[in-house]
Design a protein around this motif. Sequence first.
Motif, PDB file in Angstrom:
ATOM      1  N   ARG A  46       0.818  -1.223   0.000  1.00 23.57           N
ATOM      2  CA  ARG A  46       0.000   0.000   0.000  1.00 23.57           C
ATOM      3  C   ARG A  46       0.846   1.263   0.000  1.00 23.57           C
ATOM      4  N   ILE A  47       1.906   1.313   0.815  1.00 24.51           N
ATOM      5  CA  ILE A  47       2.656   2.559   0.988  1.00 24.51           C
ATOM      6  C   ILE A  47       3.949   2.606   0.167  1.00 24.51           C
ATOM      7  N   GLY A  48       4.423   1.424  -0.299  1.00 24.23           N
ATOM      8  CA  GLY A  48       5.622   1.410  -1.128  1.00 24.23           C
ATOM      9  C   GLY A  48       6.919   1.648  -0.390  1.00 24.23           C
ATOM     10  N   GLN A  49       6.947   1.416   0.921  1.00 21.94           N
ATOM     11  CA  GLN A  49       8.159   1.577   1.718  1.00 21.94           C
ATOM     12  C   GLN A  49       8.513   0.250   2.389  1.00 21.94           C
ATOM     13  N   PRO A  50       9.812  -0.067   2.532  1.00 17.64           N
ATOM     14  CA  PRO A  50      10.199  -1.344   3.156  1.00 17.64           C
ATOM     15  C   PRO A  50       9.849  -1.372   4.637  1.00 17.64           C
ATOM     16  N   VAL A  59      10.074  -5.798   1.220  1.00 16.71           N
ATOM     17  CA  VAL A  59      10.484  -4.640   0.418  1.00 16.71           C
ATOM     18  C   VAL A  59       9.610  -4.583  -0.833  1.00 16.71           C
ATOM     19  N   PRO A  60       9.301  -3.367  -1.309  1.00 20.35           N
ATOM     20  CA  PRO A  60       8.435  -3.242  -2.486  1.00 20.35           C
ATOM     21  C   PRO A  60       9.202  -3.436  -3.792  1.00 20.35           C
ATOM     22  N   LEU A  61       8.485  -3.916  -4.783  1.00 28.17           N
ATOM     23  CA  LEU A  61       8.982  -3.937  -6.158  1.00 28.17           C
ATOM     24  C   LEU A  61       8.418  -2.698  -6.849  1.00 28.17           C
ATOM     25  N   VAL A  62       9.252  -1.710  -7.048  1.00 28.88           N
ATOM     26  CA  VAL A  62       8.798  -0.443  -7.625  1.00 28.88           C
ATOM     27  C   VAL A  62       9.318  -0.340  -9.063  1.00 28.88           C
ATOM     28  N   THR A  63       8.405  -0.461 -10.013  1.00 28.79           N
ATOM     29  CA  THR A  63       8.751  -0.352 -11.426  1.00 28.79           C
ATOM     30  C   THR A  63       8.320   1.017 -11.953  1.00 28.79           C
ATOM     31  N   GLN A  64       8.521   1.239 -13.245  1.00 30.07           N
ATOM     32  CA  GLN A  64       8.090   2.500 -13.846  1.00 30.07           C
ATOM     33  C   GLN A  64       6.579   2.676 -13.770  1.00 30.07           C
ATOM     34  N   ALA A  65       5.863   1.580 -13.638  1.00 31.44           N
ATOM     35  CA  ALA A  65       4.405   1.649 -13.534  1.00 31.44           C
ATOM     36  C   ALA A  65       3.933   1.895 -12.106  1.00 31.44           C
ATOM     37  N   GLY A  66       4.868   1.900 -11.136  1.00 33.62           N
ATOM     38  CA  GLY A  66       4.491   2.116  -9.746  1.00 33.62           C
ATOM     39  C   GLY A  66       4.806   0.896  -8.905  1.00 33.62           C
ATOM     40  N   ILE A  67       4.084   0.763  -7.785  1.00 37.14           N
ATOM     41  CA  ILE A  67       4.298  -0.380  -6.892  1.00 37.14           C
ATOM     42  C   ILE A  67       3.688  -1.612  -7.547  1.00 37.14           C
ATOM     43  N   THR A  68       4.552  -2.540  -7.961  1.00 34.06           N
ATOM     44  CA  THR A  68       4.106  -3.717  -8.703  1.00 34.06           C
ATOM     45  C   THR A  68       3.946  -4.935  -7.815  1.00 34.06           C
ATOM     46  N   GLY A  69       4.713  -5.013  -6.732  1.00 29.96           N
ATOM     47  CA  GLY A  69       4.633  -6.184  -5.875  1.00 29.96           C
ATOM     48  C   GLY A  69       5.493  -6.027  -4.637  1.00 29.96           C
ATOM     49  N   VAL A  70       5.640  -7.111  -3.903  1.00 32.84           N
ATOM     50  CA  VAL A  70       6.415  -7.114  -2.651  1.00 32.84           C
ATOM     51  C   VAL A  70       7.203  -8.417  -2.556  1.00 32.84           C
ATOM     52  N   LEU A  71       8.472  -8.286  -2.157  1.00 34.36           N
ATOM     53  CA  LEU A  71       9.290  -9.449  -1.801  1.00 34.36           C
ATOM     54  C   LEU A  71       9.324  -9.544  -0.279  1.00 34.36           C
ATOM     55  N   THR A  72       9.007 -10.713   0.262  1.00 34.13           N
ATOM     56  CA  THR A  72       8.965 -10.907   1.710  1.00 34.13           C
ATOM     57  C   THR A  72       9.875 -12.059   2.110  1.00 34.13           C
ATOM     58  N   TRP A  73      10.713 -11.824   3.126  1.00 33.61           N
ATOM     59  CA  TRP A  73      11.611 -12.850   3.641  1.00 33.61           C
ATOM     60  C   TRP A  73      11.240 -13.161   5.097  1.00 33.61           C
ATOM     61  N   LEU A  74      11.342 -14.447   5.464  1.00 29.70           N
ATOM     62  CA  LEU A  74      11.085 -14.881   6.842  1.00 29.70           C
ATOM     63  C   LEU A  74      12.312 -15.598   7.385  1.00 29.70           C
TER      64      LEU A  74
END
Length: 343
Positions: A46-50, A59-74
């Motif tokens: 939603r906010i685009g910040q890690p 952490v967000p995946l920020v492409t030229q189109a905007g926030i495209t997705g999120v990578l999450t590690w556990l």
Amino acid sequence: MADSCFVDIREPDGSTRRIASSSRGGAILHVSSESVAEPLTATVMRIGQPRLEPSVLAVPLVTQAGITGVLTWLASRDRPFFGVQELELAQHVARRCALAIDNSRLYREARTAVSIRDEFLSVAAHELKTPMTSLRGYAQLLAREFDKGQVANPERARRAATTIQVQSDKLARLVAQLLDVSRIQSGKLAIERKPSDLSGLVREVVDAARTQLREHTIVARLPSELWVPIDPLRIEQVVTNLIDNAIKYSPDGGQIDVMLACDADDQTVKLAVRDRGVGVPVEHRANIFDRFYQAHAGGALTSMAGMGLGLYISRQIIELHGGTIRAEFPDDGGTCIVITLPR
């Protein structure tokens, strides 16, 4: 770096979909990791910040189109909690992933553009070649007639001259369409409004079309006059295109209706051109105003499909006037193109 990782992407409708996940075999995750991960991922989306938690890193995946997705590690129980170093590494990986996504999108768009270009060049070459072939053939015929010292067959010479005129006009229209598309793409297609008798303009186009008809009948319902602030040359171009289409796509002949009237509020005028021809297949109806789109390409009417520019240019002209253009498909067949223009 982590014992479990998953990738979530944002769908066009705003929902989230998990497209990949991986875990280290035998790893036992912190109970808190599993409970924190989902809301943390949603927040980053939603906010685009890690976001960094002791056992969860997103952490967000920020492409030229905007926030495209999120990578999450556990992290598992036997691994130290995440810190700043892991956050920086995760952001670096996310940037690389985002760059790959952008490159993939650009490559896909480039391939699409090349495909459209190649298809257009093929269609344009065919459309330009057809009138050129006729021009050359009939010009040679006239030349042979004149080489005899006199016109031995005046009627044949007259038909040849008429064909040359018709094909020259067609060639000029094709070139004009190409120039209009170039102007549209560069934002330089302009209109010059002035008070004009739209009824008289439509009547002239209809009369010109009637002189070339054999199997069609045009029924025009027009007021004696109707003054509207328009660019008469551009609107004439639109009306000519609509009537030409109505004739072209009703190859068996029949009636073509042209109707012009003011709406009840007297603030807009409506122009409708309706044929009773082959119509438009349902699967193509949403795209008939798109550039280079040919609803009948590949079918029995391929030879008359044109370059797919007429309706596209017409829409641009009408929208520059502040109006609208739409297609209706009557139950008894054919197509009706309806234009509204402000008065």
